[in-house]
Design a protein around this motif. Structure first.
Motif, PDB file in Angstrom:
ATOM      1  N   THR A  55       1.405  -8.468  -4.135  1.00 35.11           N
ATOM      2  CA  THR A  55       1.627  -7.021  -4.062  1.00 35.11           C
ATOM      3  C   THR A  55       0.375  -6.353  -3.512  1.00 35.11           C
ATOM      4  OG1 THR A  55       3.097  -7.129  -5.973  1.00 35.11           O
ATOM      5  CG2 THR A  55       2.285  -4.964  -5.353  1.00 35.11           C
ATOM      6  N   ILE A  56       0.550  -5.535  -2.505  1.00 40.43           N
ATOM      7  CA  ILE A  56      -0.576  -4.835  -1.870  1.00 40.43           C
ATOM      8  C   ILE A  56      -0.247  -3.354  -1.780  1.00 40.43           C
ATOM      9  CG2 ILE A  56      -1.336  -6.836  -0.528  1.00 40.43           C
ATOM     10  CD1 ILE A  56       0.159  -5.730   1.847  1.00 40.43           C
ATOM     11  N   ARG A  57      -1.285  -2.557  -1.586  1.00 40.34           N
ATOM     12  CA  ARG A  57      -1.121  -1.126  -1.315  1.00 40.34           C
ATOM     13  C   ARG A  57      -1.438  -0.879   0.146  1.00 40.34           C
ATOM     14  NH1 ARG A  57      -4.215   2.917  -4.821  1.00 40.34           N
ATOM     15  NH2 ARG A  57      -5.971   1.673  -4.111  1.00 40.34           N
ATOM     16  N   SER A  58      -0.703   0.026   0.761  1.00 45.23           N
ATOM     17  CA  SER A  58      -0.928   0.293   2.174  1.00 45.23           C
ATOM     18  C   SER A  58      -0.241   1.589   2.566  1.00 45.23           C
ATOM     19  CB  SER A  58      -0.361  -0.866   3.010  1.00 45.23           C
ATOM     20  OG  SER A  58      -0.491  -0.615   4.398  1.00 45.23           O
ATOM     21  N   ASN A  59      -0.861   2.321   3.483  1.00 46.68           N
ATOM     22  CA  ASN A  59      -0.230   3.468   4.125  1.00 46.68           C
ATOM     23  C   ASN A  59      -0.862   3.652   5.506  1.00 46.68           C
ATOM     24  OD1 ASN A  59       1.670   5.666   4.089  1.00 46.68           O
ATOM     25  ND2 ASN A  59      -0.089   7.032   4.045  1.00 46.68           N
ATOM     26  N   PRO A  60      -0.115   3.535   6.601  1.00 42.03           N
ATOM     27  CA  PRO A  60       1.327   3.316   6.609  1.00 42.03           C
ATOM     28  C   PRO A  60       1.706   1.872   6.285  1.00 42.03           C
ATOM     29  CG  PRO A  60       0.481   3.386   8.838  1.00 42.03           C
ATOM     30  CD  PRO A  60      -0.676   3.729   7.941  1.00 42.03           C
ATOM     31  N   ARG A  61       2.968   1.560   6.503  1.00 43.89           N
ATOM     32  CA  ARG A  61       3.536   0.259   6.183  1.00 43.89           C
ATOM     33  C   ARG A  61       2.718  -0.868   6.834  1.00 43.89           C
ATOM     34  NH1 ARG A  61       8.748  -1.095   4.729  1.00 43.89           N
ATOM     35  NH2 ARG A  61       9.286  -3.287   5.075  1.00 43.89           N
TER      36      ARG A  61
END
Length: 229
Positions: free
Chosen positions: A160-166
């Motif tokens: 699980t990772i965090r990201s913006n944008p996809r």
């Protein structure tokens, strides 16, 4: 109190003699709620981790002067700049904030709160949700999932990772690179699955686990326009 009560009031005391009456004057001013504040975020479509957030909140026509407070979701932003001007008896208030953006600020609500006794709840809010771009970030090892480690059966590796944008995903196993949405005889690489709060699940499936597979090193590279990890 009604609106027509506003203005100068005079109390005149007739002493009943030939001398002048005793007169007292008072000015009645009604509390007046300011107009709904207007919130503006500079370059709101280009917010990025490590860059500056500049925002201003403006309103007019409050009496007495209203108090302005800023929040980023539940966190209050202290010491904003405030400027007040007056034209033809109308007060104009502008409050500004400056802040360096963090990845954690993504999806938070920037709130301008104007407090005044004439509002029903003694305050009103104007808000805007922030979209902050940042490079993919690995979470702690509690977000790493390895399941089905039985020789001869499918096995899943999930991160699980965090990201913006996809994020765009690429796995590498023993020097062989595999992009998301692809499959070969040994592995299935799924596209990033969006969860909530800006998180994504990256998953690689070993179609039929061998003992050799348990000795390999599995590398995941996640990239977006803000960078990669």
């Amino acid at each position: 109190l009604k609106k027509e009560h506003e203005g100068n009031w005079t109390c005149r005391l007739d002493l009943g003699d030939a001398y002048d009456d005793v007169v007292g004057n008072v000015e009645i001013l009604m509390a007046r709620a300011p107009q709904q504040p207007q919130l503006h975020v500079q370059e709101q479509n280009q917010l990025r981790e490590g860059f500056d957030l500049n925002a201003e909140c403006s309103f007019r026509d409050g009496r007495p002067s209203a108090k302005v407070r800023w929040f980023l979701s539940d966190e209050e932003i202290m010491n904003p700049d405030i400027s007040v001007t007056e034209q033809n008896g109308v007060e104009f208030v502008t409050s500004r904030i400056h802040r360096v953006l963090r990845a954690d600020d993504n999806l938070k609500s920037l709130i301008c709160r104007v407090e005044h006794p004439a509002f029903d709840n003694e305050f009103t809010n104007t808000s805007q949700q922030l979209q902050v771009n940042f490079r993919p970030q690995a979470l702690d090892r509690n977000e790493l999932h390895i399941g089905g480690l039985t020789i001869g059966s499918p096995a899943d590796i999930g991160v699980t990772i965090r990201s913006n944008p996809r994020p765009m995903l690429e796995w590498e196993v023993d020097g062989i690179k595999m992009k998301e949405g692809t499959q070969n005889q040994r592995f299935v690489v799924k596209s990033a699955e969006q969860l909530e709060d800006g998180r994504y699940l990256a998953q690689l499936t070993v179609i039929q686990l061998t003992l050799e597979d348990t000795l390999k090193t599995y590398n995941l590279r996640a990239s977006n326009e803000a960078g990669s990890q």
